[in-house]
Design an enzyme around this catalytic site. Structure first.
Site, short mmCIF file in Angstrom:
data_model
loop_
_atom_site.label_atom_id
_atom_site.label_comp_id
_atom_site.label_asym_id
_atom_site.label_seq_id
_atom_site.Cartn_x
_atom_site.Cartn_y
_atom_site.Cartn_z
N GLU A 96 -3.55 16.55 0.11
CA GLU A 96 -3.17 17.88 -0.39
C GLU A 96 -3.67 18.11 -1.82
OE1 GLU A 96 -2.38 17.81 2.97
OE2 GLU A 96 -0.94 16.37 2.19
N ASN A 138 -6.11 15.18 7.06
CA ASN A 138 -6.67 16.53 7.06
C ASN A 138 -7.83 16.68 6.07
OD1 ASN A 138 -4.23 16.40 5.14
ND2 ASN A 138 -5.33 18.17 4.38
N ASP A 168 -3.55 21.43 9.70
CA ASP A 168 -3.05 20.21 9.03
C ASP A 168 -2.57 19.14 10.01
OD1 ASP A 168 -2.44 18.58 6.77
OD2 ASP A 168 -0.32 19.06 7.03
O1 LIG Z 1 -2.80 13.99 3.27
C1 LIG Z 1 -2.17 13.07 2.74
O2 LIG Z 1 -2.67 12.28 1.94
C2 LIG Z 1 -0.75 12.90 3.16
C3 LIG Z 1 0.03 11.87 2.67
C4 LIG Z 1 1.36 11.71 3.15
C5 LIG Z 1 2.09 10.54 2.59
O3 LIG Z 1 1.43 9.74 1.91
O4 LIG Z 1 3.28 10.35 2.78
C6 LIG Z 1 1.83 12.61 4.14
C7 LIG Z 1 0.94 13.61 4.57
N1 LIG Z 1 -0.30 13.75 4.09
C8 LIG Z 1 1.28 14.54 5.62
O5 LIG Z 1 0.47 15.40 6.00
C9 LIG Z 1 2.54 14.45 6.23
O6 LIG Z 1 2.84 15.18 7.20
C10 LIG Z 1 3.46 13.48 5.77
C11 LIG Z 1 4.76 13.20 6.17
C12 LIG Z 1 5.17 12.17 5.40
C13 LIG Z 1 6.47 11.50 5.43
O7 LIG Z 1 6.52 10.36 4.95
O8 LIG Z 1 7.45 12.08 5.93
N2 LIG Z 1 4.17 11.80 4.54
C14 LIG Z 1 3.11 12.58 4.75
#
Ligand SMILES: O=C(O)c1cc(C(=O)O)c2c(n1)C(=O)C(=O)c1cc(C(=O)O)[nH]c1-2
Length: 575
Positions: free
Chosen positions: A171, A255, A297
């Protein structure tokens, strides 16, 4: 790693976050079983002193349990002979500004163990090796830069003499990579990016294949406009699995950079992709891009579960890989060569694509649910699943006894409005506004399901009020465990999902259930501590429905059921 190959076969211990290299999350222990589980009781508890989302679960090596926390990433070595007594404690010093650039709560999915070392990937991307006996630092290295939005939440994994770790920050325009460090001293062995030049991504244009064909030269860069690949995303924050016979490591990428698809034409390779890489060199053997040119996403980082001897439509597959993707399709793939065998929806609500074309591997996108079809600033409604997918990071379990997969799922849809963004290092690079809600006609946000990966079919489905954000555990006791966001640890019958046990822990469960035995007695352990993306409203104190990228509104009523707080609960049968 020879030690881990040996230890992972011992059901008394739990030596890696994934249970074994194949990511089964299965145990041969059966003292706690279909008949006895109703008598399960908490045996002891341990408060971690940390409030935000507790993902992952404890490791058990010999007589010692290693418990970790979200930021500040404490680690406790607890003595199982004197439950709850810490043999040592470790707390890294980290700049708290990293909290502001973690997208989805300050979670951590657990440390790795090997060769007398505990290896922790801190939020600020420092990878540190501790002496498992004393907690003393043996080496540490910086894997990324939080000032650019690079962070870490994932569990590293040790193969041979190397430890592999990924990176978060999709992100923030971070270009994803996986990096292998030498277990001995932390020196870098290799790094492979998800997007970039053939050299950066460790592809051989002639030998690396996609859908059975060589990818050709510049396969990644040619699928992006101009220099956009440099902010290309494809972060690697999920799980690793490993096949020691093929010496291949498997994982998925997330993504592509910015959620506004109009801004980045092309297939955006190799975001949203399953990678099979040589563990020694990092060279890619095969890849499969699940969601080319993502518009929703649907990060492809969920775990790859390795199973042997499946029969798919009459064809015997010696080595398969099963993956439940965010995009709502469950894939069964030949893990030797990347051949796509099955791609079916694991929630009937999934509507963004009608099906996956088995010749090209491409999902057939339904125009009504394309977030770019109407251009920027158009609010596209009722897309299922929501951005957090039919399943997010919460790992499924596989039982070799039943041949079935037990999958914690989300049952959530969304409205998605893309808008134009520009890149500033360390600032969000999102470019979409979301709201989330259950599918039309449903009032539950989750289901816990059993899945047949050869047929591509749901076997049974048990509705839950909220998404099931915890990892499952299957056992030889013919039961399956999981936790709920309200905080219940549940055990269900593997045959039909019938609930056999439920106990309300102090906070919502987003941790992964595991089991071990000590002095002949079987225990089940789970971390409570609500948070993660689903619980981000509570974890980060957000109240506006559209905050937390739309999750705050969907899970608003969670605070009627639970509150924050990290607690480990260890269950056993009465003596
Ligand atoms: O694009 C990224 O680098 C990234 C990192 C993370 C993360 O490190 O926890 C999540 C997401 N995206 C993501 O899209 C996502 O749905 C998500 C859920 C969670 C969680 O731990 O509940 N982390 C992340």
């Amino acid at each position: 790693n020879q030690e881990l190959l040996r230890l992972q076969r011992d059901p008394n211990q739990w030596v890696m976050p994934t249970g074994n290299y194949a990511n089964w999350r299965y145990s041969e222990l059966n003292q706690i079983n279909r008949d006895t589980v109703k008598n399960l009781r908490p045996s002891w508890q341990f408060s971690t002193g940390v409030l935000r989302g507790h993902e992952g679960g404890p490791l058990v090596i010999g007589d010692v349990m290693y418990v970790h926390t979200p930021f500040p990433n404490r680690v406790f070595a607890l003595d199982l002979n004197n439950p709850g007594r810490a043999l040592w404690r470790y707390e890294p010093s980290q700049d708290p500004s990293v909290i502001g650039v973690m997208c989805c709560d300050t979670v951590n999915r657990g440390p790795a163990y090997a060769d007398g070392k505990i290896i922790l990937s801190q939020a600020d991307t420092t990878l540190v090796a501790l002496d498992a006996k004393t907690g003393k630092e043996l080496w540490k290295v910086r894997n990324g830069d939080p000032a650019k939005g690079e962070t870490s939440t994932m569990a590293p994994m040790v193969f041979g003499d190397k430890v592999l770790v990924g990176i978060s920050g999709g992100e923030y325009g971070v270009r994803g990579h996986v990096t292998a460090y030498n277990l001995r001293d932390g020196s870098q062995a290799w790094r492979a990016y998800s997007v970039g030049t053939d050299e950066d991504i460790k592809f051989d244009p002639q030998k690396t294949t996609h859908m059975g064909r060589p990818v050709g030269a510049n396969s990644s860069i040619s699928s992006w406009q101009g220099d956009q690949w440099k902010l290309g995303g494809g972060t690697t924050w999920g799980w690793f699995s490993y096949d020691p016979d093929l010496n291949l490591v498997y994982y998925g990428s997330g993504n592509p950079g910015t959620w506004n698809p109009t801004q980045r034409p092309g297939d955006n390779k190799w975001s949203m992709t399953i990678f099979a890489r040589d563990a020694n060199t990092g060279q890619a053997r095969w890849v499969y891009q699940m969601t080319p040119h993502d518009e929703w996403d649907y990060d492809g980082v969920n775990e790859m579960i390795l199973v042997d001897n499946l029969t798919v439509r009459g064809q015997r597959v010696a080595k398969a890989l099963v993956h439940f993707d965010r995009n709502g399709f469950a894939y069964t793939i030949n893990r030797e060569n990347g051949q796509l065998l099955v791609a079916e929806k694991f929630d009937p609500a999934v509507n963004w694509a009608s099906h996956v074309d088995m010749e090209t591997g491409r999902p057939q996108v339904v125009r009504e649910f394309s977030t770019r079809a109407g251009g920027e600033d158009k609010n596209v409604q009722n897309i299922c699943p929501a951005a957090l997918g039919t399943k997010d990071q919460q790992p499924a379990a596989f039982s070799p006894k039943t041949g079935m997969f037990y999958v914690p799922t989300n049952h959530v849809c969304m409205d998605y409005e893309p808008f134009r963004v520009s890149y500033t290092a360390g600032q969000p690079y999102v470019g979409a506004t979301l709201s989330m809600y259950p599918p039309k006609g449903s009032d539950n946000l989750g289901n816990f399901i059993a899945w047949d990966a050869a047929a591509g079919k749901i076997v049974w489905s048990k509705p839950e009020r909220f998404s099931v954000w915890s990892g499952a555990l299957a056992t030889a006791g013919d039961i399956v465990f999981y936790g709920t966001l309200e905080g219940h640890l549940k055990a269900v019958d593997k045959r039909d999902g019938k609930e056999l046990f439920s106990y309300r822990t102090p906070s919502g469960i987003i941790g992964n259930v595991n089991t071990f035995s000590h002095r002949g007695k079987q225990y089940v352990a789970v971390l409570s501590g609500v948070g993660g993306w689903a619980g981000i409203g509570m974890a980060a104190g957000l109240t506006n429905d559209s905050e937390g990228l739309g999750a705050v509104g969907a899970y608003k009523s969670l605070s009627d059921y639970t509150q924050l707080g990290g607690v480990l609960t260890v269950f056993a049968l009465p003596d």
